[in-house]
Design a protein around this motif. Sequence first.
Motif, PDB file in Angstrom:
ATOM      1  N   GLN A 124       0.842  -1.185   0.000  1.00 24.16           N
ATOM      2  CA  GLN A 124       0.000   0.000   0.000  1.00 24.16           C
ATOM      3  C   GLN A 124       0.885   1.246   0.000  1.00 24.16           C
ATOM      4  OE1 GLN A 124      -3.290  -0.442  -0.299  1.00 24.16           O
ATOM      5  NE2 GLN A 124      -2.934  -2.650  -0.277  1.00 24.16           N
ATOM      6  N   LEU A 125       0.242   2.414  -0.061  1.00 19.53           N
ATOM      7  CA  LEU A 125       0.988   3.658  -0.013  1.00 19.53           C
ATOM      8  C   LEU A 125       1.687   3.793   1.335  1.00 19.53           C
ATOM      9  CD1 LEU A 125      -1.518   6.150  -1.673  1.00 19.53           C
ATOM     10  CD2 LEU A 125       0.595   5.240  -2.648  1.00 19.53           C
ATOM     11  N   PRO A 126       2.821   4.450   1.364  1.00 21.94           N
ATOM     12  CA  PRO A 126       3.547   4.580   2.632  1.00 21.94           C
ATOM     13  C   PRO A 126       2.751   5.370   3.648  1.00 21.94           C
ATOM     14  CG  PRO A 126       4.525   5.962   0.932  1.00 21.94           C
ATOM     15  CD  PRO A 126       3.511   5.107   0.254  1.00 21.94           C
ATOM     16  N   PRO A 127       2.969   5.097   4.913  1.00 21.79           N
ATOM     17  CA  PRO A 127       2.268   5.854   5.957  1.00 21.79           C
ATOM     18  C   PRO A 127       2.726   7.308   5.975  1.00 21.79           C
ATOM     19  CG  PRO A 127       3.933   4.403   6.899  1.00 21.79           C
ATOM     20  CD  PRO A 127       3.852   4.054   5.453  1.00 21.79           C
ATOM     21  N   PRO A 128       2.006   8.159   6.700  1.00 19.55           N
ATOM     22  CA  PRO A 128       2.313   9.601   6.671  1.00 19.55           C
ATOM     23  C   PRO A 128       3.727   9.950   7.112  1.00 19.55           C
ATOM     24  CG  PRO A 128       0.154   9.208   7.627  1.00 19.55           C
ATOM     25  CD  PRO A 128       0.771   7.872   7.444  1.00 19.55           C
ATOM     26  N   HIS A 129       4.285   9.243   8.101  1.00 16.27           N
ATOM     27  CA  HIS A 129       5.614   9.632   8.567  1.00 16.27           C
ATOM     28  C   HIS A 129       6.669   9.382   7.496  1.00 16.27           C
ATOM     29  CE1 HIS A 129       5.635   5.279   9.459  1.00 16.27           C
ATOM     30  NE2 HIS A 129       6.942   5.372   9.332  1.00 16.27           N
ATOM     31  N   ARG A 180      13.744  12.046  -4.752  1.00 15.57           N
ATOM     32  CA  ARG A 180      13.432  11.500  -6.074  1.00 15.57           C
ATOM     33  C   ARG A 180      12.681  10.169  -6.013  1.00 15.57           C
ATOM     34  NH1 ARG A 180      18.731  12.588  -9.987  1.00 15.57           N
ATOM     35  NH2 ARG A 180      18.651  14.879  -9.890  1.00 15.57           N
ATOM     36  N   MET A 181      12.419   9.666  -4.812  1.00 13.16           N
ATOM     37  CA  MET A 181      11.657   8.426  -4.716  1.00 13.16           C
ATOM     38  C   MET A 181      10.250   8.634  -5.274  1.00 13.16           C
ATOM     39  SD  MET A 181      10.566   6.197  -1.356  1.00 13.16           S
ATOM     40  CE  MET A 181      12.257   5.934  -0.855  1.00 13.16           C
ATOM     41  N   PRO A 182       9.776   7.766  -6.179  1.00 11.19           N
ATOM     42  CA  PRO A 182       8.428   7.942  -6.750  1.00 11.19           C
ATOM     43  C   PRO A 182       7.352   7.911  -5.675  1.00 11.19           C
ATOM     44  CG  PRO A 182       9.701   6.389  -8.041  1.00 11.19           C
ATOM     45  CD  PRO A 182      10.493   6.640  -6.805  1.00 11.19           C
ATOM     46  N   ARG A 183       6.332   8.735  -5.856  1.00  7.49           N
ATOM     47  CA  ARG A 183       5.231   8.788  -4.881  1.00  7.49           C
ATOM     48  C   ARG A 183       4.337   7.555  -4.962  1.00  7.49           C
ATOM     49  NH1 ARG A 183       8.259  12.785  -4.441  1.00  7.49           N
ATOM     50  NH2 ARG A 183       7.619  14.781  -3.547  1.00  7.49           N
ATOM     51  N   VAL A 184       4.194   6.998  -6.152  1.00  7.20           N
ATOM     52  CA  VAL A 184       3.321   5.836  -6.357  1.00  7.20           C
ATOM     53  C   VAL A 184       4.126   4.734  -7.007  1.00  7.20           C
ATOM     54  CG1 VAL A 184       1.223   7.214  -6.528  1.00  7.20           C
ATOM     55  CG2 VAL A 184       2.554   6.727  -8.592  1.00  7.20           C
ATOM     56  N   GLU A 448      12.006  -3.143  -7.775  1.00 10.26           N
ATOM     57  CA  GLU A 448      10.749  -2.597  -7.282  1.00 10.26           C
ATOM     58  C   GLU A 448       9.716  -3.721  -7.296  1.00 10.26           C
ATOM     59  OE1 GLU A 448       7.407   0.905  -8.204  1.00 10.26           O
ATOM     60  OE2 GLU A 448       9.120   0.607  -9.564  1.00 10.26           O
ATOM     61  N   HIS A 449       8.974  -3.853  -6.209  1.00  7.15           N
ATOM     62  CA  HIS A 449       8.032  -4.965  -6.065  1.00  7.15           C
ATOM     63  C   HIS A 449       6.699  -4.611  -6.719  1.00  7.15           C
ATOM     64  CE1 HIS A 449      10.215  -6.994  -2.432  1.00  7.15           C
ATOM     65  NE2 HIS A 449      11.057  -6.525  -3.331  1.00  7.15           N
ATOM     66  N   ILE A 450       6.589  -4.943  -8.001  1.00  4.34           N
ATOM     67  CA  ILE A 450       5.337  -4.789  -8.742  1.00  4.34           C
ATOM     68  C   ILE A 450       5.046  -6.140  -9.409  1.00  4.34           C
ATOM     69  CG2 ILE A 450       5.575  -2.303  -9.087  1.00  4.34           C
ATOM     70  CD1 ILE A 450       6.617  -2.886 -11.899  1.00  4.34           C
ATOM     71  N   PRO A 451       3.832  -6.377  -9.903  1.00  2.00           N
ATOM     72  CA  PRO A 451       3.485  -7.711 -10.409  1.00  2.00           C
ATOM     73  C   PRO A 451       4.429  -8.259 -11.476  1.00  2.00           C
ATOM     74  CG  PRO A 451       1.494  -6.453 -10.072  1.00  2.00           C
ATOM     75  CD  PRO A 451       2.622  -5.511  -9.813  1.00  2.00           C
ATOM     76  N   ILE A 452       4.887  -7.444 -12.427  1.00  2.00           N
ATOM     77  CA  ILE A 452       5.701  -7.982 -13.512  1.00  2.00           C
ATOM     78  C   ILE A 452       7.081  -8.389 -13.010  1.00  2.00           C
ATOM     79  CG2 ILE A 452       6.546  -5.717 -14.221  1.00  2.00           C
ATOM     80  CD1 ILE A 452       5.643  -8.706 -16.512  1.00  2.00           C
ATOM     81  N   THR A 453       7.688  -7.629 -12.109  1.00  3.69           N
ATOM     82  CA  THR A 453       8.994  -8.022 -11.567  1.00  3.69           C
ATOM     83  C   THR A 453       8.851  -9.212 -10.616  1.00  3.69           C
ATOM     84  OG1 THR A 453       8.797  -6.411  -9.764  1.00  3.69           O
ATOM     85  CG2 THR A 453       9.890  -5.690 -11.780  1.00  3.69           C
TER      86      THR A 453
END
Length: 571
Positions: A124-129, A180-184, A448-453
């Motif tokens: 999921q998206l990273p927590p606020p901190h 530079r870390m991607p937000r999504v 990066e942990h996404i379905p294709i990788t």
Amino acid sequence: MTGWSLGLRTGNDGSLQQQTQNGVLHSQNSFISRKGSKTSLSGSREKERCLPSICRFLVRRQVGMLILVAFALLAFVAGFSMVNKDDASRSSELDFKERFENSTYHLSALLPRKVMVCSENNAQLPPPHALAIIEAKDSTAFPDPCRNFAFPPPPPGDRRRIGPRPCPVCYVPVEQAIARMPRVLSVSPGLQHLTYFHEQIPMKTEPHRGSAFGGYPSLVDRNASFDIKESMTVHCGFVKGCRPGDQTGFDIDAADLKKMEQFHDVIVASAIFGNYDVIQQPKNSGKIARENVPFYMFVDEETEASLKNSSLLDSRNWVGLWRIILVRNVPYSDARRNGKVPKLLLHRLFPNVRYSIWIDGKLQLVVDPYQILERFLWRQNATFAISRHYRRFDVFEEAEANKAAGKYDNVSIDHQIDFYKKEGLTAYSEAKLPITSDVPEGCVIIKEHIPITNLFTCLWFNEVDRFTSRDQLSFSSVRDKLMAKVSWNVNMFLDCERRNFVIQAYHRDLLEQRANMQVVRSHPSPALVRDSSSSKSPVRRPPKRGRGDRKSNSRRHRKTGAGNKGSSTIL
């Protein structure tokens, strides 16, 4: 005589009469008995004819009844077991859903063996901190220090240092790298949902190597796994359960599993099995990385015992920055093959992680993890990065080098290469560009942990499980099959760049061998000293000269000898 004869006759006549009467009677009786015997024979024959038919009928009826009873019993047992299985699956489903809200667990009606299907728990998206750390700095606010960077000319040759060397790499500052870390998450081309097979008792259906841990996927399953679809289900290790490490083989304590299921933007992982390497402590990691990036080291019981004996393992199961994860019930007898499990299946062990950096146990990380990710993933818009081999680019050359070095038995290597040749594997050439190599240096994986990788590393692991453990041989076959289906690529950077952020040490056996040699050289054993001193000839002391003895002129001797080369000179 006549009388006697008549008497006899009369007697005979009487007897004859009696015989005739008796004969009549006997004939009548015999007729009656014959008639009765005929009737009895016909009755017995009818009985003999009827009895087999009756017996056959009864036997058939009994067999039929027995068959019906057997079918009834089988139906009853099957129904009872199915009810129990359904109840067990429902109870396990409830337990699993109570523990993991984001995962599903259901029966696949399409599979003939009725294996279960475990869904992938997407991060999921990273927590606020964590977002606060990222958004604290804007990437555009920093100047780009690597815009005009170019490789310097290679250094001059050094005969004392042969082999590959590190080359300069331009890293941005740590704060800029974090910004530079991607937000999504990146887009996964073609594949959106990836699920995994689960079977309590895996069955081997084909005469190939494989393992129960991998689930024995058939060739039909293997070929189907390369057909990229929006939703897919594949074998990916841990087939005995839906929670990897929980009674699936490669078992991990519940407390460690709970830690591993927490969310993290970045993790660094490694493994040492069979006490094969010495733990190397990371260096030059910044404060943010030390506080937010966990370092996980997977070890087996043999390695843990060695760490305890050497007093390196503290009470919290830490060795420096490394958190030690003890693995029990390892699936393979080969320590190197066990190391492929966390190396290629990190996404299954860490379901809520966005990025991972894998390094082999013999490597020392000397650059901040955020800087590595920025340089090889985010700056290149890549989702998977691995270094190419420093010398070899062709799989066939790599196979021959493995056989020459005794890395694996030659028959298994030849079988694997022949299998790939039949599938269309060819030697590497410039025609494959922009692919720069078919042989990776697989000691570092940035992902990066996404379905294709995740699919790529699953299928790569399946090849390692089916064939040899030399993952360099199967890398290009899996990569090329996926690239032929979807628009996806692997960033294969230079090996000298890899050597810039990791330092490669020797394996434990070589280190111990070198240490023993140094000890022998610096501190020889007393026996050797006595033997060497006793074997030496006694030193002759020069005799004392008296006042009348003249000292020979050494200068004159040298001059005379120099002037008469090739001849003996007697003074």
